[in-house]
Every structure is written in C-alpha cells, then in structure tokens.
Design a protein around this motif. Structure first.
Motif, PDB file in Angstrom:
ATOM      1  N   GLU A 156       0.829  -1.215   0.000  1.00 56.53           N
ATOM      2  CA  GLU A 156       0.000   0.000   0.000  1.00 56.53           C
ATOM      3  C   GLU A 156       0.864   1.266   0.000  1.00 56.53           C
ATOM      4  O   GLU A 156       0.346   2.376  -0.147  1.00 56.53           O
ATOM      5  CB  GLU A 156      -0.900   0.055   1.255  1.00 56.53           C
ATOM      6  CG  GLU A 156      -1.754  -1.170   1.504  1.00 56.53           C
ATOM      7  CD  GLU A 156      -3.037  -1.156   0.683  1.00 56.53           C
ATOM      8  OE1 GLU A 156      -3.049  -0.474  -0.368  1.00 56.53           O
ATOM      9  OE2 GLU A 156      -3.994  -1.824   1.082  1.00 56.53           O
ATOM     10  N   ALA A 207       0.640   4.109  -2.700  1.00 57.64           N
ATOM     11  CA  ALA A 207      -0.515   5.016  -2.622  1.00 57.64           C
ATOM     12  C   ALA A 207      -0.470   5.849  -1.348  1.00 57.64           C
ATOM     13  O   ALA A 207      -0.810   7.034  -1.354  1.00 57.64           O
ATOM     14  CB  ALA A 207      -1.798   4.189  -2.665  1.00 57.64           C
ATOM     15  N   LEU A 208      -0.038   5.220  -0.266  1.00 54.45           N
ATOM     16  CA  LEU A 208      -0.106   5.888   1.037  1.00 54.45           C
ATOM     17  C   LEU A 208       0.908   7.018   1.204  1.00 54.45           C
ATOM     18  O   LEU A 208       0.604   8.058   1.787  1.00 54.45           O
ATOM     19  CB  LEU A 208       0.133   4.875   2.153  1.00 54.45           C
ATOM     20  CG  LEU A 208      -1.126   4.250   2.748  1.00 54.45           C
ATOM     21  CD1 LEU A 208      -0.750   3.033   3.563  1.00 54.45           C
ATOM     22  CD2 LEU A 208      -1.891   5.249   3.612  1.00 54.45           C
ATOM     23  N   TYR A 232      -0.179  10.229  -0.361  1.00 56.78           N
ATOM     24  CA  TYR A 232      -1.369  10.691   0.370  1.00 56.78           C
ATOM     25  C   TYR A 232      -0.951  11.340   1.693  1.00 56.78           C
ATOM     26  O   TYR A 232      -1.385  12.441   2.032  1.00 56.78           O
ATOM     27  CB  TYR A 232      -2.290   9.486   0.609  1.00 56.78           C
ATOM     28  CG  TYR A 232      -3.496   9.791   1.466  1.00 56.78           C
ATOM     29  CD1 TYR A 232      -4.600  10.468   0.939  1.00 56.78           C
ATOM     30  CD2 TYR A 232      -3.550   9.371   2.789  1.00 56.78           C
ATOM     31  CE1 TYR A 232      -5.712  10.745   1.732  1.00 56.78           C
ATOM     32  CE2 TYR A 232      -4.664   9.639   3.586  1.00 56.78           C
ATOM     33  CZ  TYR A 232      -5.735  10.326   3.045  1.00 56.78           C
ATOM     34  OH  TYR A 232      -6.832  10.587   3.830  1.00 56.78           O
ATOM     35  N   TRP A 233      -0.045  10.659   2.417  1.00 58.44           N
ATOM     36  CA  TRP A 233       0.460  11.181   3.698  1.00 58.44           C
ATOM     37  C   TRP A 233       1.246  12.481   3.477  1.00 58.44           C
ATOM     38  O   TRP A 233       1.079  13.460   4.201  1.00 58.44           O
ATOM     39  CB  TRP A 233       1.344  10.114   4.356  1.00 58.44           C
ATOM     40  CG  TRP A 233       2.266  10.653   5.410  1.00 58.44           C
ATOM     41  CD1 TRP A 233       1.975  10.904   6.711  1.00 58.44           C
ATOM     42  CD2 TRP A 233       3.650  11.040   5.247  1.00 58.44           C
ATOM     43  NE1 TRP A 233       3.073  11.413   7.369  1.00 58.44           N
ATOM     44  CE2 TRP A 233       4.109  11.507   6.491  1.00 58.44           C
ATOM     45  CE3 TRP A 233       4.530  11.027   4.166  1.00 58.44           C
ATOM     46  CZ2 TRP A 233       5.416  11.956   6.688  1.00 58.44           C
ATOM     47  CZ3 TRP A 233       5.827  11.483   4.359  1.00 58.44           C
ATOM     48  CH2 TRP A 233       6.255  11.941   5.609  1.00 58.44           C
ATOM     49  N   GLN A 234       2.098  12.483   2.432  1.00 59.00           N
ATOM     50  CA  GLN A 234       2.920  13.679   2.165  1.00 59.00           C
ATOM     51  C   GLN A 234       2.024  14.886   1.929  1.00 59.00           C
ATOM     52  O   GLN A 234       2.270  15.984   2.458  1.00 59.00           O
ATOM     53  CB  GLN A 234       3.815  13.429   0.944  1.00 59.00           C
ATOM     54  CG  GLN A 234       4.594  14.655   0.498  1.00 59.00           C
ATOM     55  CD  GLN A 234       5.704  14.328  -0.491  1.00 59.00           C
ATOM     56  OE1 GLN A 234       6.880  14.363  -0.142  1.00 59.00           O
ATOM     57  NE2 GLN A 234       5.351  14.028  -1.725  1.00 59.00           N
ATOM     58  N   ASP A 235       0.978  14.673   1.158  1.00 55.64           N
ATOM     59  CA  ASP A 235       0.038  15.740   0.869  1.00 55.64           C
ATOM     60  C   ASP A 235      -0.644  16.252   2.150  1.00 55.64           C
ATOM     61  O   ASP A 235      -0.790  17.459   2.354  1.00 55.64           O
ATOM     62  CB  ASP A 235      -1.011  15.157  -0.094  1.00 55.64           C
ATOM     63  CG  ASP A 235      -1.675  16.245  -0.859  1.00 55.64           C
ATOM     64  OD1 ASP A 235      -0.958  17.129  -1.335  1.00 55.64           O
ATOM     65  OD2 ASP A 235      -2.934  16.227  -0.932  1.00 55.64           O
ATOM     66  N   LEU A 236      -1.015  15.322   3.022  1.00 57.93           N
ATOM     67  CA  LEU A 236      -1.636  15.708   4.300  1.00 57.93           C
ATOM     68  C   LEU A 236      -0.672  16.565   5.120  1.00 57.93           C
ATOM     69  O   LEU A 236      -1.046  17.597   5.671  1.00 57.93           O
ATOM     70  CB  LEU A 236      -1.986  14.464   5.128  1.00 57.93           C
ATOM     71  CG  LEU A 236      -3.260  13.705   4.793  1.00 57.93           C
ATOM     72  CD1 LEU A 236      -3.369  12.460   5.672  1.00 57.93           C
ATOM     73  CD2 LEU A 236      -4.481  14.595   5.011  1.00 57.93           C
ATOM     74  N   ILE A 257      -8.632   9.152   6.611  1.00 61.88           N
ATOM     75  CA  ILE A 257      -7.362   8.401   6.513  1.00 61.88           C
ATOM     76  C   ILE A 257      -7.677   6.908   6.597  1.00 61.88           C
ATOM     77  O   ILE A 257      -7.185   6.101   5.797  1.00 61.88           O
ATOM     78  CB  ILE A 257      -6.409   8.827   7.643  1.00 61.88           C
ATOM     79  CG1 ILE A 257      -6.047  10.305   7.467  1.00 61.88           C
ATOM     80  CG2 ILE A 257      -5.164   7.938   7.691  1.00 61.88           C
ATOM     81  CD1 ILE A 257      -5.415  10.966   8.661  1.00 61.88           C
ATOM     82  N   PHE A 274      -9.266   5.862   3.389  1.00 64.57           N
ATOM     83  CA  PHE A 274      -8.409   5.874   2.192  1.00 64.57           C
ATOM     84  C   PHE A 274      -7.792   4.480   1.984  1.00 64.57           C
ATOM     85  O   PHE A 274      -7.851   3.907   0.891  1.00 64.57           O
ATOM     86  CB  PHE A 274      -7.304   6.931   2.330  1.00 64.57           C
ATOM     87  CG  PHE A 274      -6.363   6.948   1.168  1.00 64.57           C
ATOM     88  CD1 PHE A 274      -6.767   7.426  -0.075  1.00 64.57           C
ATOM     89  CD2 PHE A 274      -5.061   6.452   1.284  1.00 64.57           C
ATOM     90  CE1 PHE A 274      -5.902   7.423  -1.165  1.00 64.57           C
ATOM     91  CE2 PHE A 274      -4.191   6.440   0.194  1.00 64.57           C
ATOM     92  CZ  PHE A 274      -4.618   6.933  -1.029  1.00 64.57           C
ATOM     93  N   ARG A 275      -7.199   3.958   3.024  1.00 63.49           N
ATOM     94  CA  ARG A 275      -6.691   2.567   3.009  1.00 63.49           C
ATOM     95  C   ARG A 275      -6.859   2.071   4.445  1.00 63.49           C
ATOM     96  O   ARG A 275      -6.205   2.583   5.354  1.00 63.49           O
ATOM     97  CB  ARG A 275      -5.197   2.500   2.640  1.00 63.49           C
ATOM     98  CG  ARG A 275      -4.856   2.820   1.203  1.00 63.49           C
ATOM     99  CD  ARG A 275      -5.272   1.684   0.251  1.00 63.49           C
ATOM    100  NE  ARG A 275      -4.781   1.897  -1.088  1.00 63.49           N
ATOM    101  CZ  ARG A 275      -5.331   2.704  -2.009  1.00 63.49           C
ATOM    102  NH1 ARG A 275      -6.398   3.427  -1.705  1.00 63.49           N
ATOM    103  NH2 ARG A 275      -4.817   2.806  -3.227  1.00 63.49           N
TER     104      ARG A 275
END
Ligand SMILES: Cc1cc2nc3c(=O)[nH]c(=O)nc-3n(C[C@H](O)[C@H](O)[C@H](O)COP(=O)(O)OP(=O)(O)OC[C@H]3O[C@@H](n4cnc5c(N)ncnc54)[C@H](O)[C@@H]3O)c2cc1C
Length: 471
Positions: free
Chosen positions: A233, A236-237, A240-244, A297, A300-301
C-alpha cells in the motif's frame, strides 16, 4: 603503589597524586580502569562503539563540571561530554581521555505560571515528560523517551511536536554553560547572544551545558499511535500522507515509516516478522474532533493494524522504548528533503523492502509547520526550507549482522541522496568528518566557526560533529 595503582598509571598515564587532587574537587564519582563500575561506566548506548577512557567523571553540579574541564586541560586529556549516551557515533566516550558524564544531574523544575521548565543537562526526555505532564505541559523532544536532553537539544531536536511547536531549540530560552576555560556563563537572547545562537543546533562544540531553560507548551492527552499497512500500500499511502503533512494545520502530525512487525503482543500473529509501512500519528488538536480528522485516513486505506487513539503524550513518547534497549548495534544515515516525487517514493520503497533486520528502520519525519517558520539564520540549524528528515537506520543486537546491515544503510542512503537537499541532520549521522559537518550547517557554518574560535579556540570540545575554530 599497589599493583592496581600501577596498572591504572600504565593504562592512563595519570599519576595517583593528580587523581587524588581531582578527588578533592569532585563531589561526584571518578571511575577508572580497574574499578568495579568501569565497564558499565565506559559504555554508551550504541554497542558498535567500544572505547576505554582514562577517567569517567560523573559530575553532580556545575563546580564538578568546571573542575573536570580544568583537570582535563592540565593533563592534556581529550574530553567527551555525555548526557544520555545515545549519540550514534558514540561522541559520549573517548579512547584514553576523560568522559564528563552528566547523568547524575537530572533535577527538573516546572514553573506552571511562567510555563517554563529548568532541566539539568543529564536528564533524559522521559524525565521531562514525567515532570511536565501533571501540569498539562510538554517540551518538544524526540520520538522516544530514553534519549538525553543534552545531545538532542544541542543538535536541534526533532519530534512529535515539531509541526505544532517547532524543534526543541525553538523552545530553548536559556542555557547555563561551563566554557573551555572552566568559566561559567549564561547564554540567552540578552546575554552572550552569539553563543545562544550557536548552541541552538551547533551541538556540543562551544562548552558544556549544565542546565537548559525551555518554554513548555499546553499538551496533555493527544490522539496518536501507529497504524500499519501492507508494504504494497506504500505507493498510494506515501503521497497521500505527504500531501496531508504539507497541507494540514500544525496540530496534525505523523511520521511515515517502514519496519518489521515484532513477534509479540499487541501485534496479531499473522503479521509477525512481516515488513510493513506505518504512520505514527500525533494529533494535538481538540480530542473531540480527532475521530472525524482520522476518518478519511482510515477509509483511504484501511490499516491492517490500527493502534491509534487517545493517548497521554508521555505514553506516546515512550511507546518504542522497550523495542530499543541500550546495547544494540546502530548505524545511522540521514538526509533533508523538500518533497518526494514519484521516482524518490518508488526508490524509498525498494530500499525499505530490503530492510535487513527486525530492528532496522526507515522513517520520514515532518519538519514543516512551526519548525519551518523559523528563519534559516535565526538559529544554527539552517535547513528550515526542508519539509522532511529521512532517517535510514540499521539496528540489531547481533554484531554478526553488522557488515550486511551497514551495507544496506550505506547503499540506501547513496540511492536516495541525489533526491535530497544536500546536507543532513547531524544527530542522525555517524562520524563522517568535516565535509559532512559543513554540509549539515550550510551557510551557517562560517558564523559557527567564528563563534567556535571565540569560545573554544583550542578545540577542547572536539569529540562531536566538529566545527573547526576559524583561524
Ligand atoms: C534510539 C534513539 C532515538 C533517537 N530519536 C531522536 C529523535 O526522535 N529526535 C532527535 O532529534 N534525535 C533523536 N536521536 C538522536 C539523538 O538526538 C542524538 O543521538 C543525540 O546526540 C543524543 O543525545 P544524548 O545526550 O543522549 O547523547 P550523548 O551521547 O550523551 O551526547 C552526544 C553529544 O552531544 C553533546 N552533548 C551532550 N550533552 C551535552 C551537554 N550538556 N553540553 C554540551 N554538549 C553536550 C556532546 O557533543 C556529546 O558527545 C535518537 C537517538 C537514538 C539512539
């Protein structure tokens, strides 16, 4: 002379008269080769480092520290300074020299009115968390509670509260210090300003800090802890985390990592020894909003293992203590990053899949938010433009694995380094010499070298990430 005294003289070159004179001045312990405590006293946290100092002086107060520095100068002994002994390259010890060990100096006084904490330099972060929590306060430290206050603070200090309240140095108000000539000074924004600037990131180069005064911030129970996902994962994660992290309010934080699941509770057996990706969260916003914040979160996954929830801050900070007791082999590598593009993310995952041992890790720590708002020349820590610190650490109890795991750490760093900003957080590096130190301070190095020349012209304090005094 007894046989033992002759042995000590031979091993250290120090006369019994000199030691006797030192004993008259020191209230703490003086430990030498042959003493029953010597083998324990000479050890540091990283078992890869195995040195034999001539003396370990366990100081109990400023007078002890000053006398120890004077003695080392008279006797031409190299000096290593030790607070929590966690330093990766083992700068808390020295072959044939004197260790000034501050671990008996652990007094702490919280002032709840002023929201400040005075901490003696031999304390560890768990001591501060324990003292401040009853007042609903915390000082930004690191991600584990066993690290020493001394080395972590002077190097910068990156932890769970960095996005909310900044680095540890951003919360430092004042230091008491013993300088190379044995003199005592205070450095803060109004006294010895150059020294105060330098110790906020410049390490143990300028003298021995005997106590720190910190600003304490309102932190009590936070919403935090780890979530784990299959390593598949991560592609994808991670983005996603970096953007958050790049776009969320400062009360939201969590570091991304890769690790192996320990074969023990609370981890379900089906995941034991699996390599997984993880995020360890620390949300300091309103607790009643936390479930709502983490809902997207989780959807998302869905995490395979979800241990995040309300948690007292000191418990979050000590979650990893048991996994990493003193005495393991450690090899560190690090870099600063602005942002990870797709190629860098894929490469990082490739390297993480090769994690060599159960205890080895790859972590990416956020340092944007409050830590990123301080100017790059306001303190000695110059990489305020970085958003992340990447830490690649090979760890294992068994030295037989050293060659293999060090190769993994070096190769992984070499692969990732071209994507980085250049220098590195020096508290996460081994002893690589002056070029690495220069790169770690960027444009601040020249000013640091000038201040070093003023306060320690003979480089008495050189067992560290050494800044050479400007000629
Ligand atoms: C398990 C582990 C987890 C860590 N986690 C984090 C983290 O979350 N965040 C982070 O920022 N860092 C972290 N670190 C890195 C840590 O900041 C450095 O290793 C730091 O050097 C440890 O400080 P210490 O006082 O324990 O070390 P020591 O070995 O006692 O000291 C290291 C060096 O710091 C200097 N020093 C220490 N005390 C003084 C003093 N009072 N006066 C002058 N100089 C002094 C000296 O040069 C000394 O040699 C971690 C390290 C380990 C091993």
């Amino acid at each position: 002379m007894s046989d033992m005294q002759t042995e000590v003289k031979k091993a250290t070159g120090l006369s019994m008269d000199a030691i006797a004179a030192l004993r008259m001045k020191i209230r703490g312990d003086i430990i030498q080769p042959g003493d029953p405590e010597y083998d324990t006293a000479r050890k540091v946290y990283n078992a890869m480092i195995d040195k034999h100092p001539a003396l370990v002086v366990r100081c109990v107060d400023v007078a002890d520290v000053s006398s120890a520095v004077g003695f080392a100068t008279e006797q031409h002994l190299e000096v290593a300074i030790r607070s929590g002994a966690h330093n990766g390259p083992g700068f808390g010890t020295v072959e044939g020299g004197m260790v000034i060990d501050l671990s008996r100096m652990r007094g702490i006084r919280v002032d709840p009115e002023e929201k400040t904490v005075r901490v003696e330099a031999g304390a560890i972060w768990g001591d501060i968390d324990h003292a401040t929590y009853p007042f609903g306060l915390a000082v930004p430290g690191g991600f584990i509670s066993t690290t020493g206050v001394g080395g972590l603070t002077l190097g910068g200090g990156v932890g769970y509260l960095a996005r909310r309240y900044g680095l540890t140095i951003d919360n430092l108000l004042s230091v008491d210090m013993v300088l190379a000539d044995g003199c005592f000074v205070t450095a803060d924004k109004d006294h010895n300003e150059d020294l105060f600037w330098a110790v906020r990131g410049g390490g143990g180069n300028f003298g021995i800090v005997t106590s720190f005064l910190y600003r304490a911030n309102p932190v009590s129970t936070v919403y935090g802890g780890p979530m784990f996902w299959s390593i598949d994962e991560a592609k994808a994660l991670f983005p996603y985390w970096q953007d958050l992290i790049l776009n969320s309010p400062e009360d939201f934080n969590g570091f991304f990592g890769f690790g192996m699941i320990p074969p023990a509770p609370p981890f379900p057996e089906m995941y034991h020894m699996q390599k997984m990706c993880l995020i360890v969260w620390c949300y300091t916003g309103p607790l009643e909003k936390a479930e709502e914040v983490f809902k997207p979160i989780r959807s998302f996954r869905q995490p395979a293992i979800d241990l995040a929830g309300p948690i007292p801050f000191p418990v979050l900070q000590s979650l990893n203590d048991a996994m990493y007791p003193a005495g393991y082999q450690w090899y560190w590598q690090a870099d600063f990053f602005k942002q990870y593009d797709e190629a860098a993310i894929n490469l990082l995952i490739e390297r993480a899949i090769e994690l060599p041992t159960l205890f080895s890790l790859v972590h990416v720590y956020p340092i944007n938010g409050a830590a990123g708002k301080v100017g790059s020349t306001e303190t000695a820590w110059s990489y305020r433009n970085a958003n992340f610190i990447q830490d690649i650490v090979a760890v294992d109890p068994d030295p037989a694995n050293n060659e293999r795991m060090i190769k993994w750490a070096k190769d992984s760093w070499a692969a990732m380094h071209p994507y980085s900003l250049g220098g590195a957080y020096l508290n996460f590096k081994m002893d690589e010499g002056n070029e690495t130190v220069k790169a770690g301070y960027g444009d601040n190095y020249t000013r640091l070298a000038q201040i070093k020349a003023k306060y320690d012209p003979n480089n008495i304090f050189h067992i560290n990430q050494n800044i050479l005094p400007m000629a």
